[in-house]
Design a protein around this motif. Sequence first.
Motif, mmCIF file in Angstrom:
data_model
loop_
_atom_site.group_PDB
_atom_site.id
_atom_site.type_symbol
_atom_site.label_atom_id
_atom_site.label_comp_id
_atom_site.label_asym_id
_atom_site.label_seq_id
_atom_site.Cartn_x
_atom_site.Cartn_y
_atom_site.Cartn_z
ATOM 1 N N ALA A 27 0.831 -1.211 0.000
ATOM 2 C CA ALA A 27 0.000 0.000 0.000
ATOM 3 C C ALA A 27 0.863 1.257 0.000
ATOM 4 C CB ALA A 27 -0.930 -0.008 1.216
ATOM 5 N N ASP A 35 3.996 -1.023 -17.301
ATOM 6 C CA ASP A 35 3.306 -0.160 -16.334
ATOM 7 C C ASP A 35 3.575 1.319 -16.544
ATOM 8 O OD1 ASP A 35 2.270 -2.420 -14.762
ATOM 9 O OD2 ASP A 35 4.378 -2.743 -14.266
ATOM 10 N N TYR A 48 2.034 7.069 -18.515
ATOM 11 C CA TYR A 48 1.420 6.073 -17.645
ATOM 12 C C TYR A 48 -0.077 6.077 -17.892
ATOM 13 C CZ TYR A 48 0.600 10.318 -14.915
ATOM 14 O OH TYR A 48 0.226 11.576 -14.522
ATOM 15 N N SER A 93 -3.996 6.514 -17.461
ATOM 16 C CA SER A 93 -4.875 7.450 -16.758
ATOM 17 C C SER A 93 -5.548 6.736 -15.586
ATOM 18 C CB SER A 93 -5.949 7.987 -17.713
ATOM 19 O OG SER A 93 -5.363 8.667 -18.792
ATOM 20 N N GLY A 94 -5.690 7.440 -14.489
ATOM 21 C CA GLY A 94 -6.343 6.855 -13.320
ATOM 22 C C GLY A 94 -5.501 5.794 -12.646
ATOM 23 N N GLU A 95 -4.197 5.810 -12.878
ATOM 24 C CA GLU A 95 -3.310 4.805 -12.279
ATOM 25 C C GLU A 95 -3.389 4.865 -10.757
ATOM 26 O OE1 GLU A 95 -1.529 1.841 -11.731
ATOM 27 O OE2 GLU A 95 -0.976 2.345 -13.811
ATOM 28 N N SER A 96 -3.685 3.714 -10.140
ATOM 29 C CA SER A 96 -3.846 3.673 -8.690
ATOM 30 C C SER A 96 -2.645 3.051 -7.983
ATOM 31 C CB SER A 96 -5.106 2.878 -8.321
ATOM 32 O OG SER A 96 -5.028 1.544 -8.814
ATOM 33 N N SER A 97 -1.761 2.418 -8.733
ATOM 34 C CA SER A 97 -0.616 1.750 -8.123
ATOM 35 C C SER A 97 0.348 2.762 -7.521
ATOM 36 C CB SER A 97 0.112 0.891 -9.161
ATOM 37 O OG SER A 97 1.351 0.450 -8.653
ATOM 38 N N LYS A 98 0.625 2.607 -6.237
ATOM 39 C CA LYS A 98 1.596 3.493 -5.567
ATOM 40 C C LYS A 98 2.986 3.259 -6.144
ATOM 41 C CE LYS A 98 2.403 6.364 -2.019
ATOM 42 N NZ LYS A 98 3.862 6.456 -1.982
ATOM 43 N N ARG A 144 3.044 5.342 -9.349
ATOM 44 C CA ARG A 144 3.008 6.775 -9.059
ATOM 45 C C ARG A 144 4.317 7.252 -8.446
ATOM 46 N NH1 ARG A 144 -0.624 7.771 -5.257
ATOM 47 N NH2 ARG A 144 -1.420 5.670 -4.951
#
Length: 330
Positions: free
Chosen positions: A86, A143, A274, A276-281, A284
């Motif tokens: 996380a 990714d 990357y 759009s809306g990438e949620s991977s920490k 990011r």
Amino acid sequence: MEFRHLKYFVTVAEERHFTRAAERLGMAQPPISQQVQKLEHEVGTPLFRRLTRGVELTDAGRVLYEDARKILDLVEQARCRVKSAARGLTGSIRVGLASSVTFHPVIPEVVRAYRESHPQVTISPSESNISALVDDLIQERIDVAIIRQTSPVSERVKIAPLLDERMLLVLPPTHRLADSARIGLADVAQERLILFPRSIAPVLYDDVISACQCAGFSPQLGQESTQVASAVSMVAAGFGVTVVPHSIQQLHHSGVTYHEIEGTQPTAQIVVAYRSGESSKVVRDFVHTAQLEARRYKAGEVSNRAAGSNATDVRVRAIASSSTGSLHLQ
């Protein structure tokens, strides 16, 4: 068999006393005794022998303790891994690199800095052309990608600028202008210009053509090359002249000379792409690291470690040694 029953049982087994176990768990003693009794009823056998001043495990209790301890340890490990994931501290990331950007000294620094701050994240770099990398990104085969600027191809892809790199003119050493440090594009208007297909990097392609037109001519387009290194070799073979990003001069070739462009200069922007809306920490954090290292480079804080060395060896060695994954060069 509930997890809390195992936790109470293991604590009593380690303390060998219900009251001390209750104190360790921060709760009253009667509920622990009741839950352990329920567990004994469930497994169908006593787990403790009650003594005058505490308890001890029965043979069945010792067997259950070994397995229960392993279960609790696994749960704790899973909890720690989840928390690390996380926070973007563990996992893996597949990084695509456009062939020409691997020559730029900031790229190994990006990978190195990310690895130092995320030592438990496995980095798997791969190299290809821009259009293939954008497609790989959309299809989730990679990714993140560090590429040259390209026109928007999908609302699923976001672009973050990193650096603007000026272009150089590449001539064969026998050319009449080979001894000139700076050359205007108009001076080579009669030469055949070796470029990459527009479909690979339309923004950069159009920038080169526009710079020629600003210099007062439309270039005579020669043979195309899908790779920058190949374009340099084609110049050496006498197919024409070309323009390349400034960092490509690390590719030392006895059959070419590199020259600054006088007047209107095309630029080759390096960006990180990357989804759009990438949620991977993990992803990011990589994008943030790339932007941070680019700012440091522009501020002069990142040295060109590749200078004076064979460029191909440097880019492969530097990026591969900076990652925990494998490097796949195409």
